[in-house]
Design an enzyme around this catalytic site. Structure first.
Site, mmCIF file in Angstrom:
data_model
loop_
_atom_site.group_PDB
_atom_site.id
_atom_site.type_symbol
_atom_site.label_atom_id
_atom_site.label_comp_id
_atom_site.label_asym_id
_atom_site.label_seq_id
_atom_site.Cartn_x
_atom_site.Cartn_y
_atom_site.Cartn_z
ATOM 1 N N SER A 1 0.914 -1.035 0.191
ATOM 2 C CA SER A 1 -0.402 0.517 -0.070
ATOM 3 C C SER A 1 0.605 1.412 -0.257
ATOM 4 C CB SER A 1 -1.177 0.307 1.260
ATOM 5 O OG SER A 1 -1.319 1.506 1.316
ATOM 6 N N TYR B 1 -2.252 -1.115 10.819
ATOM 7 C CA TYR B 1 -2.493 -1.408 9.207
ATOM 8 C C TYR B 1 -1.330 -1.505 9.207
ATOM 9 C CZ TYR B 1 -3.782 -1.283 4.499
ATOM 10 O OH TYR B 1 -3.974 -1.566 3.370
ATOM 11 N N LYS C 1 1.875 -3.858 6.549
ATOM 12 C CA LYS C 1 2.148 -3.794 4.903
ATOM 13 C C LYS C 1 3.876 -3.514 4.798
ATOM 14 C CE LYS C 1 -1.648 -4.157 3.707
ATOM 15 N NZ LYS C 1 -1.601 -5.805 3.390
ATOM 16 N N ASN D 1 -13.684 5.260 3.459
ATOM 17 C CA ASN D 1 -12.820 5.891 2.369
ATOM 18 C C ASN D 1 -14.165 6.456 1.410
ATOM 19 O OD1 ASN D 1 -11.626 1.948 2.367
ATOM 20 N ND2 ASN D 1 -10.282 3.936 2.796
ATOM 21 N N LEU D 2 -13.742 7.630 1.177
ATOM 22 C CA LEU D 2 -14.509 8.504 0.611
ATOM 23 C C LEU D 2 -15.603 8.415 -0.857
ATOM 24 C CD1 LEU D 2 -14.353 11.976 -0.369
ATOM 25 C CD2 LEU D 2 -12.871 11.610 -1.759
HETATM 26 P P1 NAD Z 1 -11.495 -7.270 1.029
HETATM 27 O O1 NAD Z 1 -11.657 -6.845 2.205
HETATM 28 O O2 NAD Z 1 -12.836 -6.814 -0.064
HETATM 29 O O3 NAD Z 1 -10.417 -8.449 0.824
HETATM 30 C C1 NAD Z 1 -9.481 -9.647 1.216
HETATM 31 C C2 NAD Z 1 -9.777 -10.448 1.685
HETATM 32 O O4 NAD Z 1 -9.278 -11.354 2.265
HETATM 33 C C3 NAD Z 1 -11.479 -11.226 2.104
HETATM 34 O O5 NAD Z 1 -11.779 -11.859 1.449
HETATM 35 C C4 NAD Z 1 -11.563 -11.957 3.305
HETATM 36 O O6 NAD Z 1 -12.382 -12.672 3.113
HETATM 37 C C5 NAD Z 1 -10.199 -12.377 3.079
HETATM 38 N N1 NAD Z 1 -9.005 -12.454 4.523
HETATM 39 C C6 NAD Z 1 -8.621 -11.534 5.174
HETATM 40 N N2 NAD Z 1 -8.077 -12.415 5.922
HETATM 41 C C7 NAD Z 1 -8.063 -13.815 5.156
HETATM 42 C C8 NAD Z 1 -7.249 -14.768 6.294
HETATM 43 N N3 NAD Z 1 -6.690 -14.509 7.285
HETATM 44 N N4 NAD Z 1 -7.284 -16.311 5.740
HETATM 45 C C9 NAD Z 1 -8.005 -15.966 3.882
HETATM 46 N N5 NAD Z 1 -8.863 -14.619 3.735
HETATM 47 C C10 NAD Z 1 -8.732 -13.793 4.359
HETATM 48 O O7 NAD Z 1 -10.224 -5.894 0.552
HETATM 49 P P2 NAD Z 1 -9.145 -5.487 -0.820
HETATM 50 O O8 NAD Z 1 -9.620 -3.625 -1.421
HETATM 51 O O9 NAD Z 1 -9.382 -6.401 -2.067
HETATM 52 O O10 NAD Z 1 -8.169 -5.490 -0.566
HETATM 53 C C11 NAD Z 1 -7.510 -6.468 -1.101
HETATM 54 C C12 NAD Z 1 -5.331 -5.781 -0.488
HETATM 55 O O11 NAD Z 1 -4.730 -4.847 -0.775
HETATM 56 C C13 NAD Z 1 -5.543 -6.113 1.524
HETATM 57 O O12 NAD Z 1 -4.257 -6.576 1.719
HETATM 58 C C14 NAD Z 1 -5.442 -5.014 1.049
HETATM 59 O O13 NAD Z 1 -4.980 -4.163 2.480
HETATM 60 C C15 NAD Z 1 -4.402 -4.141 0.185
HETATM 61 N N6 NAD Z 1 -4.765 -2.968 -0.157
HETATM 62 C C16 NAD Z 1 -6.158 -2.565 -0.338
HETATM 63 C C17 NAD Z 1 -6.530 -0.716 -0.838
HETATM 64 C C18 NAD Z 1 -7.681 -0.089 -0.602
HETATM 65 O O14 NAD Z 1 -7.629 1.174 -0.586
HETATM 66 N N7 NAD Z 1 -9.009 -1.122 -0.804
HETATM 67 C C19 NAD Z 1 -5.091 -0.501 -1.341
HETATM 68 C C20 NAD Z 1 -3.385 -0.662 -0.678
HETATM 69 C C21 NAD Z 1 -4.069 -1.972 -0.082
HETATM 70 N N1 UFG Z 2 -12.479 11.454 2.790
HETATM 71 C C1 UFG Z 2 -13.581 12.686 3.551
HETATM 72 N N2 UFG Z 2 -14.371 11.917 3.701
HETATM 73 C C2 UFG Z 2 -14.687 11.162 3.898
HETATM 74 C C3 UFG Z 2 -13.432 9.668 3.835
HETATM 75 C C4 UFG Z 2 -12.671 10.540 3.045
HETATM 76 O O1 UFG Z 2 -12.860 14.012 3.421
HETATM 77 O O2 UFG Z 2 -15.919 10.412 3.979
HETATM 78 C C5 UFG Z 2 -11.026 12.205 2.663
HETATM 79 C C6 UFG Z 2 -10.013 12.043 2.818
HETATM 80 O O3 UFG Z 2 -9.424 12.872 4.172
HETATM 81 C C7 UFG Z 2 -9.203 11.541 2.059
HETATM 82 C C8 UFG Z 2 -9.318 11.265 1.256
HETATM 83 O O4 UFG Z 2 -10.573 12.051 0.915
HETATM 84 O O5 UFG Z 2 -8.306 12.695 2.017
HETATM 85 C C9 UFG Z 2 -9.245 10.144 0.824
HETATM 86 O O6 UFG Z 2 -9.279 9.412 1.855
HETATM 87 P P1 UFG Z 2 -9.880 7.992 1.651
HETATM 88 O O7 UFG Z 2 -10.271 7.269 3.359
HETATM 89 O O8 UFG Z 2 -10.713 7.144 1.548
HETATM 90 O O9 UFG Z 2 -8.394 6.763 1.468
HETATM 91 P P2 UFG Z 2 -7.059 7.125 2.337
HETATM 92 O O10 UFG Z 2 -6.008 7.720 1.225
HETATM 93 O O11 UFG Z 2 -7.251 7.850 3.675
HETATM 94 O O12 UFG Z 2 -7.035 5.269 2.241
HETATM 95 C C10 UFG Z 2 -6.714 5.268 1.292
HETATM 96 C C11 UFG Z 2 -6.657 3.205 2.308
HETATM 97 C C12 UFG Z 2 -5.432 3.429 2.627
HETATM 98 C C13 UFG Z 2 -4.607 3.140 2.161
HETATM 99 C C14 UFG Z 2 -4.226 4.130 1.190
HETATM 100 C C15 UFG Z 2 -3.376 4.398 0.215
HETATM 101 O O13 UFG Z 2 -7.792 3.556 2.996
HETATM 102 O O14 UFG Z 2 -5.819 1.832 3.524
HETATM 103 O O15 UFG Z 2 -5.708 4.933 0.716
HETATM 104 O O16 UFG Z 2 -3.371 3.352 -1.133
HETATM 105 F F1 UFG Z 2 -3.461 2.854 2.630
#
Ligand code: NAD
Ligand code: UFG
Length: 333
Positions: A125, A149, A153, A199-200
């Site tokens: 991330s 979290y 990572k 998230n936004l």
């Molecule tokens: P998500 O929660 O939709 O998907 C994660 C999946 O992993 C789920 O299906 C959950 O059931 C499964 N899981 C969790 N723990 C487990 C375990 N111990 N054993 C088996 N399955 C398990 O999340 P996502 O948004 O698809 O994110 C996927 C990956 O990308 C995550 O590692 C997350 O940290 C990373 N990531 C996501 C974002 C984002 O904004 N969505 C940003 C940066 C990194």
């Molecule tokens: N924001 C608002 N109102 C809301 C939600 C978010 O103003 O209700 C703003 C935040 O302050 C930020 C932007 O929208 O400026 C984006 O916020 P998000 O929560 O959507 O995303 P972040 O950048 O904070 O974080 C996300 C994931 C993290 C990941 C990161 C980089 O939540 O896990 O992106 O991948 F690490």
């Protein structure tokens, strides 16, 4: 035909990646415990692509079950999405986050190594860039974390680096995602968090369909063009495609490398809101609220390493991302 294991393949990003893998002709097995997803997602994947991924329901923290899987299957590579991902929750229940994300990864790596599968693409991330770097972020910048979290990572990247250094047969690509949004254009799979979204874009989607009254904009006094936070939003389908490019790269190169997956463009909270208004054809109410703890002003990628090393770049613009999110929301509200 390659056999690719996708941990967390029923989740938001994993499900989009499974579609791309199946479309490319790979055999796909999902390992998931459904702690943050639903088995029905596999039906939706099958509906989109006409092929169904195999499923083994297991918790990666279950060492025996993970070992049993790799002892009985021949696997070419793993894409490791499984993990818990909510920043705020990770501060409330840090031990749950460290246990799930670290123990799950350690079990996975041990079983893979023991059975000769030494190629892995990991979901890292942009959070590892922490608070002290200036965008655009490049992969050689110092990394850190500000919450449990983020530490998971950071720690997993370190575990992968050390493992690669110990044995030249391993090949790891850590993909540092920026802000994945949008949904599959079919509207069949997307992001549908339980409860009030953190998230936004999921939050704006709930305002657009009337389930939440207004968006809280967390701060309008940042040092950005309109004062609101700037992020690098990337379409989840573009992101999913990046994993196939990373798999191809991992076939040719051993060791560890970290690669940004972002567009290289920043958009402010208000720009995202206005793009969503255009996508859904409604005016969306918002109020300016205090800054959210832990947020930085500006985060966006330098995407050039992905372009040269993986031969990948993001294609979709913000309006397309918002339209696809809205299309999914309309089908699932
Ligand atoms: P998500 O929660 O939709 O998907 C994660 C999946 O992993 C789920 O299906 C959950 O059931 C499964 N899981 C969790 N723990 C487990 C375990 N111990 N054993 C088996 N399955 C398990 O999340 P996502 O948004 O698809 O994110 C996927 C990956 O990308 C995550 O590692 C997350 O940290 C990373 N990531 C996501 C974002 C984002 O904004 N969505 C940003 C940066 C990194
Ligand atoms: N924001 C608002 N109102 C809301 C939600 C978010 O103003 O209700 C703003 C935040 O302050 C930020 C932007 O929208 O400026 C984006 O916020 P998000 O929560 O959507 O995303 P972040 O950048 O904070 O974080 C996300 C994931 C993290 C990941 C990161 C980089 O939540 O896990 O992106 O991948 F690490």
């Amino acid at each position: 035909m390659r056999h690719i294991v996708v941990t967390g393949g029923a989740g938001f990003i994993g499900s989009h990646c499974c579609v791309e893998l199946l479309e490319a002709g790979d055999q796909v097995t999902i390992l998931d415990n459904f702690c943050n997803s639903k088995p029905e997602t596999l039906d939706r994947i099958a509906e989109i692509i006409g092929k169904r991924p195999d499923l083994v329901e297991l918790d990666l923290c279950d060492e025996q079950a993970t070992e049993q899987f790799f002892a009985t299957h021949t696997v070419d590579a793993v894409i490791h999405f499984a993990g818990l991902k909510a920043v705020g929750e990770s501060c409330q229940i840090p031990l749950t986050y460290y246990h799930n994300n670290l123990t799950g990864t350690l079990n996975l790596l041990r079983s893979m190594g023991a059975h000769g599968c030494k190629r892995l693409v990991f979901s890292s991330s942009a959070t590892v860039y922490g608070m002290n770097n200036t965008a655009p972020f490049t992969e050689d910048m110092p990394t850190s974390a500000t919450n449990p979290y983020g530490w998971t990572k950071q720690m997993i990247e370190q575990i992968l680096m050390d493992t690669a250094a110990s044995d030249p047969e391993w090949s790891f690509v850590a993909l540092r995602y920026f802000n994945p949004i949008g949904a599959h254009p079919s509207g069949l799979i997307g992001e549908d968090p339980n409860g009030i979204p953190n998230n936004l874009v999921p939050y704006i989607a709930k305002v657009a369909c009337g389930q939440l009254a207004h968006l809280n904009v967390f701060g309008n006094d940042y040092d950005t063009p309109d004062g609101t936070g700037v992020r690098d939003y990337i379409h989840v389908v573009d992101l999913a495609k990046g994993h196939l490019c990373a798999l191809d790269y991992a076939e040719t190169a051993a060791g560890f490398c970290a690669v940004n997956l972002g567009t290289g463009n920043g958009a402010s909270v208000l720009e995202v809101l206005h793009a969503y208004e255009e996508a859904c054809g409604k005016t969306l109410p918002y109020v300016i609220a205090p800054r959210r703890a832990g947020d930085i002003a500006t985060s966006y990628a330098d995407p050039s390493k992905a372009k040269t090393l993986l031969r990948w770049e993001a294609k979709s613009d913000l309006l397309t991302m918002c339209k696809d999110s809205w299309n999914f929301t309309l089908k699932h509200q």
